[in-house]
Write an enzyme that holds these catalytic residues in place. Structure first.
Site, PDB file in Angstrom:
ATOM      1  N   LYS A   1      29.315  51.300 -58.286  1.00 34.49           N
ATOM      2  CA  LYS A   1      30.731  50.959 -58.429  1.00 34.49           C
ATOM      3  C   LYS A   1      31.050  49.976 -57.310  1.00 34.49           C
ATOM      4  O   LYS A   1      31.179  50.355 -56.145  1.00 34.49           O
ATOM      5  CB  LYS A   1      31.616  52.194 -58.339  1.00 34.49           C
ATOM      6  CG  LYS A   1      33.076  51.849 -58.619  1.00 34.49           C
ATOM      7  CD  LYS A   1      33.907  53.070 -58.911  1.00 34.49           C
ATOM      8  CE  LYS A   1      35.270  52.699 -59.470  1.00 34.49           C
ATOM      9  NZ  LYS A   1      36.068  51.852 -58.602  1.00 34.49           N
TER      10      LYS A   1
ATOM     11  N   GLU B   1      24.963  52.993 -62.631  1.00 31.04           N
ATOM     12  CA  GLU B   1      25.012  51.755 -61.852  1.00 31.04           C
ATOM     13  C   GLU B   1      25.945  51.917 -60.659  1.00 31.04           C
ATOM     14  O   GLU B   1      26.517  52.995 -60.462  1.00 31.04           O
ATOM     15  CB  GLU B   1      25.444  50.589 -62.743  1.00 31.04           C
ATOM     16  CG  GLU B   1      26.750  50.827 -63.472  1.00 31.04           C
ATOM     17  CD  GLU B   1      26.939  49.898 -64.690  1.00 31.04           C
ATOM     18  OE1 GLU B   1      28.003  49.301 -64.807  1.00 31.04           O
ATOM     19  OE2 GLU B   1      26.001  49.788 -65.514  1.00 31.04           O
TER      20      GLU B   1
HETATM   21  S1  IVH Z   1      33.225  49.675 -66.061  1.00 34.80           S
HETATM   22  C1  IVH Z   1      35.785  50.577 -69.578  1.00 34.80           C
HETATM   23  N1  IVH Z   1      31.460  49.407 -64.156  1.00 34.80           N
HETATM   24  O1  IVH Z   1      36.107  49.904 -61.194  1.00 34.80           O
HETATM   25  C2  IVH Z   1      35.099  50.612 -68.273  1.00 34.80           C
HETATM   26  N2  IVH Z   1      33.743  49.211 -63.575  1.00 34.80           N
HETATM   27  O2  IVH Z   1      38.446  51.666 -62.778  1.00 34.80           O
HETATM   28  C3  IVH Z   1      35.536  49.508 -67.407  1.00 34.80           C
HETATM   29  N3  IVH Z   1      34.124  48.698 -61.208  1.00 34.80           N
HETATM   30  O3  IVH Z   1      38.462  47.822 -61.325  1.00 34.80           O
HETATM   31  C4  IVH Z   1      34.961  49.467 -66.062  1.00 34.80           C
HETATM   32  N4  IVH Z   1      32.016  48.659 -60.607  1.00 34.80           N
HETATM   33  O4  IVH Z   1      36.375  46.512 -61.732  1.00 34.80           O
HETATM   34  C5  IVH Z   1      32.765  49.423 -64.460  1.00 34.80           C
HETATM   35  N5  IVH Z   1      29.757  49.180 -62.564  1.00 34.80           N
HETATM   36  C6  IVH Z   1      31.062  49.186 -62.887  1.00 34.80           C
HETATM   37  C7  IVH Z   1      32.057  48.943 -61.928  1.00 34.80           C
HETATM   38  C8  IVH Z   1      33.394  48.971 -62.312  1.00 34.80           C
HETATM   39  C9  IVH Z   1      33.262  48.511 -60.209  1.00 34.80           C
HETATM   40  C10 IVH Z   1      35.587  48.632 -61.081  1.00 34.80           C
HETATM   41  C11 IVH Z   1      36.257  47.835 -62.139  1.00 34.80           C
HETATM   42  C12 IVH Z   1      37.623  48.456 -62.218  1.00 34.80           C
HETATM   43  C13 IVH Z   1      37.387  49.840 -61.760  1.00 34.80           C
HETATM   44  C14 IVH Z   1      37.455  50.765 -62.937  1.00 34.80           C
END
Ligand code: IVH
Length: 699
Positions: free
Chosen positions: A138, A136
């Site tokens: 980021k 997905e």
């Molecule tokens: S998963 C345990 N999925 O990236 C996993 N994070 O370092 C938790 N972020 O500030 C995160 N897009 O807000 C995940 N598709 C995505 C994301 C995402 C952006 C951000 C998240 C966090 C950072 C993770």
């Protein structure tokens, strides 16, 4: 005793040593990271680009991995950054909000390294089948935890330090995309949804434009604007910032038959009515991940929002559980970044560009830098106030940002890197193109050249504006030709366009006789125009197509417009003081009226009519209509035009003040609202009848 303050401890002195020891390096990195993080998160004034911060962070992480004894409890690597602001209630996350490990490697090695790690951890043999991943985007915003109890949004919190965040429920409620109540019948007792609050690029540009117009502080990038809005103590301010949201995961859940895969979870969240990005896929093995990274990378600039990479997650939740976590990062997920859209470079000079309307824009001439996929050599500084606010001077090291199709801009100066004394930049008193006086209107931020149609910079743009399709529609008169005509001294004013003969045109470089004839024909054709097109084509400040139409409808003829007083102009619908003054000033210039006369003398004509009736006497004056659903024969625009031509207004939502709701098929909540408020409801026939009746009683 180690001295420690907000910025972390200072680097210890290095007695005689040329190369700092790992301990000294780590201390220096820690103190730099603390300092930058403070500037970024607390002061809201980033001093280095994100990529630079990531590099420092990675350097410290590597150092600490090699020398674990150097890891201090206050090291930036040991906590997820963020600070609870005074004024927000702390919220403890039942399930901590973690971060993800980042790969910055090339697309192939980054994905392969992750896939290999996962396979090793799961002790898979080489011939075991490929692992299924959810891939997905980021998103580049602010992580938020939404808590739904029995389907109702009860709390929204920031990540904070991962264990404890801030209660920002009031602000999050202002985001229209976030459902206050989940859809569907079988709702979990508790469902915590994790996702990213972000700002679309177009919303960000519009917001900054508004800030600039009001002389308010502009935002560095969409993420900062979004993060700032979420952490506003005053929810009415948050409500005015256009925010969006995408869900990407879960926190605590209770009483829910959870799907067995991450992709299944996202589908379920979408079914609950939560926004989930469609830009995702289920990929097999490292090859699948590489393909996704590549495909998204190619489209990154055309996405409506910023991303800084993609995220790969092991799709099976059972496998995720088996993989578990290392300190604060899951082993089953990784972020794979793209090249940064912000970079550091140096300002070599500050030039002035003069635009079509004569606006003077300071532009930083930069040491070439590769950012956002292109080499950037110039970046806009917008205006003198922006430049001053950012304190940009020649020789400074600056952060340059280029994202999407947006013009590269200088977002800020890197503190403390200015070489010796450099005088402050000043706006020139005379236009660098034509030498006319430079003026700044009261209450305006922009400086302008007063040379109007005499200024070569404005001349080219004025010709292009005049010739464009929405104005006089002179086919074939584009950039290159205008350059040739103006630079060759053939055309200095608009009327001179119509004096170009076949001979003169055909004599131009690279101009075939056929093209010359085509242009002569196009010019001839353009002479028969309409008043709105002609007015718009003149390029009067603040007179766009819509205003030109309003003016034409109201006055009916150009002479009445040229002679109209500010008061008379103010009587035109949607014309306010700024527009009225701009029109009046334009026609107060003798040379502008001459242009109009000369154009008429060249044979430019349009139909004119009597001035429109006094708006107060139109049949629908004072009535407000709301349109909903699909009408049998009229399009929405047509119905709107009919109502407006009769002096009525068309509003977007139903209230007590609505006079009539015009409903077609598939009318939704507006119809219900009208019924509940007892607002009269018409169908298309009813609207037509009302129009006829109204005009009958009029005449
Ligand atoms: S998963 C345990 N999925 O990236 C996993 N994070 O370092 C938790 N972020 O500030 C995160 N897009 O807000 C995940 N598709 C995505 C994301 C995402 C952006 C951000 C998240 C966090 C950072 C993770």
């Amino acid at each position: 005793m180690a001295q420690s303050d907000l910025f972390g401890e200072a680097a210890p002195p290095s007695p005689g040593a040329e190369v700092p020891t790992p301990a000294q390096q780590a201390a220096t990195l820690r103190s730099q990271l603390h300092e930058h993080a403070h500037r970024y998160y607390v002061l809201d004034e980033p001093s280095i680009p994100d990529a630079e911060y990531d590099r420092l962070f990675l350097a410290l992480q590597t150092l600490e991995e090699t020398y674990p004894e150097l890891r201090t409890p206050d090291s930036p690597t040991q906590r997820v950054l963020g600070k609870v602001l005074d004024g927000f209630t702390p919220v403890r996350h039942v399930v901590p909000m973690l971060s993800i490990r980042t790969e910055t490697d090339t697309e192939a090695t980054g994905a392969q390294a992750f896939d290999a790690r996962v396979r090793r951890e799961l002790e898979l043999t080489e011939d075991a089948p490929a692992i299924e991943y959810a891939a997905e985007l980021k998103f580049d915003g602010l992580a938020i935890n939404l808590r739904y109890e029995q389907g109702v949004l009860v709390q929204a919190a920031t990540r904070g330090d991962g264990e404890t965040g801030e209660d920002v429920t009031q602000n999050i409620r202002t985001i229209g995309q976030i459902p206050l109540r989940l859809k569907g019948g079988d709702l979990p007792a508790v469902l915590e949804v994790r996702g990213e609050v972000y700002m679309r690029r177009d919303d960000f540009e519009a917001l900054n434009e508004r800030q600039r117009e009001h002389g308010d502080k502009t935002f560095v990038n969409p993420r900062n604007a979004a993060a700032g809005a979420v952490r506003q103590l005053d929810p009415t301010i948050a409500a005015r910032r256009p925010l969006s949201f995408f869900a990407y995961g879960l926190g605590e859940t209770q009483g829910w038959a959870m799907p067995t895969t991450h992709s299944g979870v996202l589908d379920a969240l979408a079914a609950f009515g939560l926004p989930v990005s469609a830009e995702r896929t289920v990929a097999r093995g490292a090859d699948g991940l590489v393909a996704f990274h590549r495909a998204i990378g190619a489209r990154r600039d055309s996405l409506p929002f910023d991303i800084d990479g993609v995220v790969y997650k092991v799709n099976s939740l059972a496998l995720q559980a088996r993989l578990g976590f290392v300190t604060r990062e899951p082993r089953w997920a990784v972020a794979h970044k793209y090249p940064a859209q912000e970079q550091l470079t140096q300002v070599e000079g500050i030039d002035i560009q003069v635009g079509r309307t004569g606006k003077l824009t300071p532009v930083a001439r930069l040491k070439p830098v590769f950012v956002g996929g292109v080499t950037v050599t110039n970046a806009t500084l917008h205006n003198l106030f922006e430049l001053r606010r950012k304190r940009v001077r020649v020789g400074d090291t600056v952060i340059v940002r280029r994202a999407g199709d947006v013009i590269p801009e200088v977002v800020g100066v890197v503190a403390g890197e200015r070489p010796a004394y450099v005088p402050n930049f000043r706006m020139p008193g005379h236009c660098p193109v034509c030498g006319s006086d430079v003026v700044r209107e009261r209450g305006e931020v922009d400086h302008r050249c007063s040379g109007g149609l005499f200024c070569a910079a404005q001349r080219k743009q004025a010709l292009l504006h005049f010739a464009q399709r929405r104005a006089m529609d002179i086919e074939g008169l584009g950039d290159k030709l205008v350059d040739q005509l103006v630079d060759g001294g053939l055309v200095r004013t608009l009327p001179e366009l119509y004096k170009l003969g076949l001979m003169k045109l055909a004599a131009l470089d690279r101009m075939a006789e056929k093209s010359a004839q085509n242009l002569v024909d196009a010019l001839e054709k353009s002479k028969h125009t309409t008043l709105p097109r002609f007015l718009f084509g003149l390029g009067i400040r603040h007179v766009g197509e819509a205003t030109a139409k309003d003016l034409a409808r109201h006055f009916g003829g150009i002479d009445r417009i040229m002679d109209a007083s500010v008061e008379q102009l103010l009587a035109v619908r949607d014309v306010g003081p700024v527009v009225a003054h701009s029109i009046r000033t334009f026609f107060d210039q003798a040379h502008n009226r001459e242009v109009v006369e000369q154009l008429r003398a060249c044979g430019v004509t349009w139909p004119e009519h009597e001035p429109a009736a006094d708006p107060a006497s139109l049949p629908f004056t004072g009535l407000t209509f709301v349109l909903t659903g699909t009408l049998p024969t009229l399009s929405r625009d047509e119905a709107k035009a009919l109502i407006e031509a009769a002096g009525g207004k068309v509003a977007g939502s139903v209230s007590k003040k609505t006079s009539y709701v015009v409903a077609g098929t598939e009318a939704g909540s507006k119809l219900e609202k009208a019924q509940s408020l007892n607002v009269p409801i018409l169908d298309e026939g009813g609207l037509q009848a009302l129009l006829e009746q109204a005009s009958a009683t009029q005449s």
